[in-house]
Design a protein around this motif. Structure first.
Motif, mmCIF file in Angstrom:
data_model
loop_
_atom_site.group_PDB
_atom_site.id
_atom_site.type_symbol
_atom_site.label_atom_id
_atom_site.label_comp_id
_atom_site.label_asym_id
_atom_site.label_seq_id
_atom_site.Cartn_x
_atom_site.Cartn_y
_atom_site.Cartn_z
ATOM 1 N N SER A 101 0.831 -1.201 0.000
ATOM 2 C CA SER A 101 0.000 0.000 0.000
ATOM 3 C C SER A 101 0.865 1.251 0.000
ATOM 4 O O SER A 101 1.977 1.245 0.512
ATOM 5 C CB SER A 101 -0.907 -0.006 1.230
ATOM 6 N N GLY A 102 0.318 2.319 -0.544
ATOM 7 C CA GLY A 102 1.021 3.586 -0.529
ATOM 8 C C GLY A 102 0.966 4.281 0.820
ATOM 9 O O GLY A 102 1.727 5.215 1.073
ATOM 10 N N SER A 103 0.096 3.797 1.705
ATOM 11 C CA SER A 103 0.016 4.375 3.041
ATOM 12 C C SER A 103 1.288 4.072 3.817
ATOM 13 O O SER A 103 1.948 3.066 3.574
ATOM 14 C CB SER A 103 -1.201 3.814 3.780
ATOM 15 N N ILE A 104 1.587 4.935 4.761
ATOM 16 C CA ILE A 104 2.867 4.824 5.465
ATOM 17 C C ILE A 104 2.696 4.456 6.923
ATOM 18 O O ILE A 104 3.364 3.560 7.426
ATOM 19 C CB ILE A 104 3.635 6.150 5.364
ATOM 20 N N TRP A 105 1.789 5.124 7.616
ATOM 21 C CA TRP A 105 1.772 5.110 9.072
ATOM 22 C C TRP A 105 0.927 4.025 9.697
ATOM 23 O O TRP A 105 1.122 3.700 10.855
ATOM 24 C CB TRP A 105 1.249 6.460 9.596
ATOM 25 N N THR A 106 -0.033 3.496 8.976
ATOM 26 C CA THR A 106 -1.040 2.656 9.605
ATOM 27 C C THR A 106 -0.702 1.181 9.538
ATOM 28 O O THR A 106 -0.101 0.691 8.576
ATOM 29 C CB THR A 106 -2.409 2.872 8.939
ATOM 30 N N VAL A 107 -1.132 0.454 10.559
ATOM 31 C CA VAL A 107 -0.940 -0.993 10.607
ATOM 32 C C VAL A 107 -1.588 -1.658 9.402
ATOM 33 O O VAL A 107 -1.047 -2.600 8.821
ATOM 34 C CB VAL A 107 -1.511 -1.543 11.922
ATOM 35 N N ALA A 108 -2.739 -1.157 8.996
ATOM 36 C CA ALA A 108 -3.493 -1.772 7.900
ATOM 37 C C ALA A 108 -2.783 -1.690 6.557
ATOM 38 O O ALA A 108 -3.152 -2.402 5.614
ATOM 39 C CB ALA A 108 -4.874 -1.117 7.803
ATOM 40 N N ALA A 109 -1.759 -0.861 6.457
ATOM 41 C CA ALA A 109 -1.032 -0.718 5.193
ATOM 42 C C ALA A 109 -0.085 -1.880 4.933
ATOM 43 O O ALA A 109 0.490 -1.977 3.854
ATOM 44 C CB ALA A 109 -0.252 0.588 5.196
ATOM 45 N N TYR A 110 0.079 -2.763 5.915
ATOM 46 C CA TYR A 110 1.052 -3.844 5.833
ATOM 47 C C TYR A 110 0.350 -5.194 5.903
ATOM 48 O O TYR A 110 -0.549 -5.395 6.713
ATOM 49 C CB TYR A 110 2.083 -3.701 6.950
ATOM 50 N N ASP A 111 0.780 -6.106 5.051
ATOM 51 C CA ASP A 111 0.118 -7.394 4.916
ATOM 52 C C ASP A 111 0.787 -8.511 5.695
ATOM 53 O O ASP A 111 0.133 -9.485 6.081
ATOM 54 C CB ASP A 111 0.094 -7.802 3.428
ATOM 55 N N SER A 112 2.083 -8.396 5.902
ATOM 56 C CA SER A 112 2.836 -9.476 6.537
ATOM 57 C C SER A 112 3.633 -8.899 7.700
ATOM 58 O O SER A 112 4.191 -7.809 7.590
ATOM 59 C CB SER A 112 3.788 -10.139 5.532
ATOM 60 N N TRP A 113 3.720 -9.683 8.782
ATOM 61 C CA TRP A 113 4.367 -9.221 10.007
ATOM 62 C C TRP A 113 5.286 -10.306 10.562
ATOM 63 O O TRP A 113 4.994 -11.501 10.452
ATOM 64 C CB TRP A 113 3.305 -8.894 11.062
#
Length: 123
Positions: A101-113
């Motif tokens: 995602s182009g979002s930077i700050w949010t947890v939801a912008a990331y798919d894998s942890w």
């Protein structure tokens, strides 16, 4: 998706440094934006830093700006977080994350942890 494994956490005195490493499996690592987040006991997960897949542009939370440096090595499928001048307030579990995602700050912008690595800073 990719799989992520963090390392490099530990116990350090205030003013000290640590270098966190996130090893990423997957052939498309270079196309992922990579982020670092942290979560202290009783607090929500918060953004620390992110490096874009294109041109490796870094972004930092105000709380760590000037003290942390995020970098990536696409040839090694690895992202780093160099943390200097550590403070007790930096104590948390640090996790790396991958997203498109182009979002930077949010947890939801990331798919894998990753599972996270503990950083403890003593006063």
């Amino acid at each position: 998706q990719v799989q992520l494994v963090e390392s490099g956490g530990g116990l350090v005195q205030a003013g000290g440094s640590l270098r966190l490493t996130c090893a990423v499996s997957g052939r498309t690592f270079s196309r992922y934006n990579m982020g670092w987040f942290r979560q202290a006991p009783g607090k929500e997960r918060e953004f620390v830093a992110r490096i874009s897949w294109s041109r490796s542009i870094p972004y930092y939370a105000n709380s760590v700006k000037g003290r942390c440096t995020i970098s990536r090595d696409n040839a090694k499928n690895t992202v780093y977080l160099q943390m200097d001048s550590l403070k007790p307030a930096d104590t948390a579990v640090y996790s790396c994350a991958a997203g498109t995602s182009g979002s930077i700050w949010t947890v939801a912008a990331y798919d894998s942890w990753g599972q996270g690595t503990q950083v403890t800073v003593s006063s």
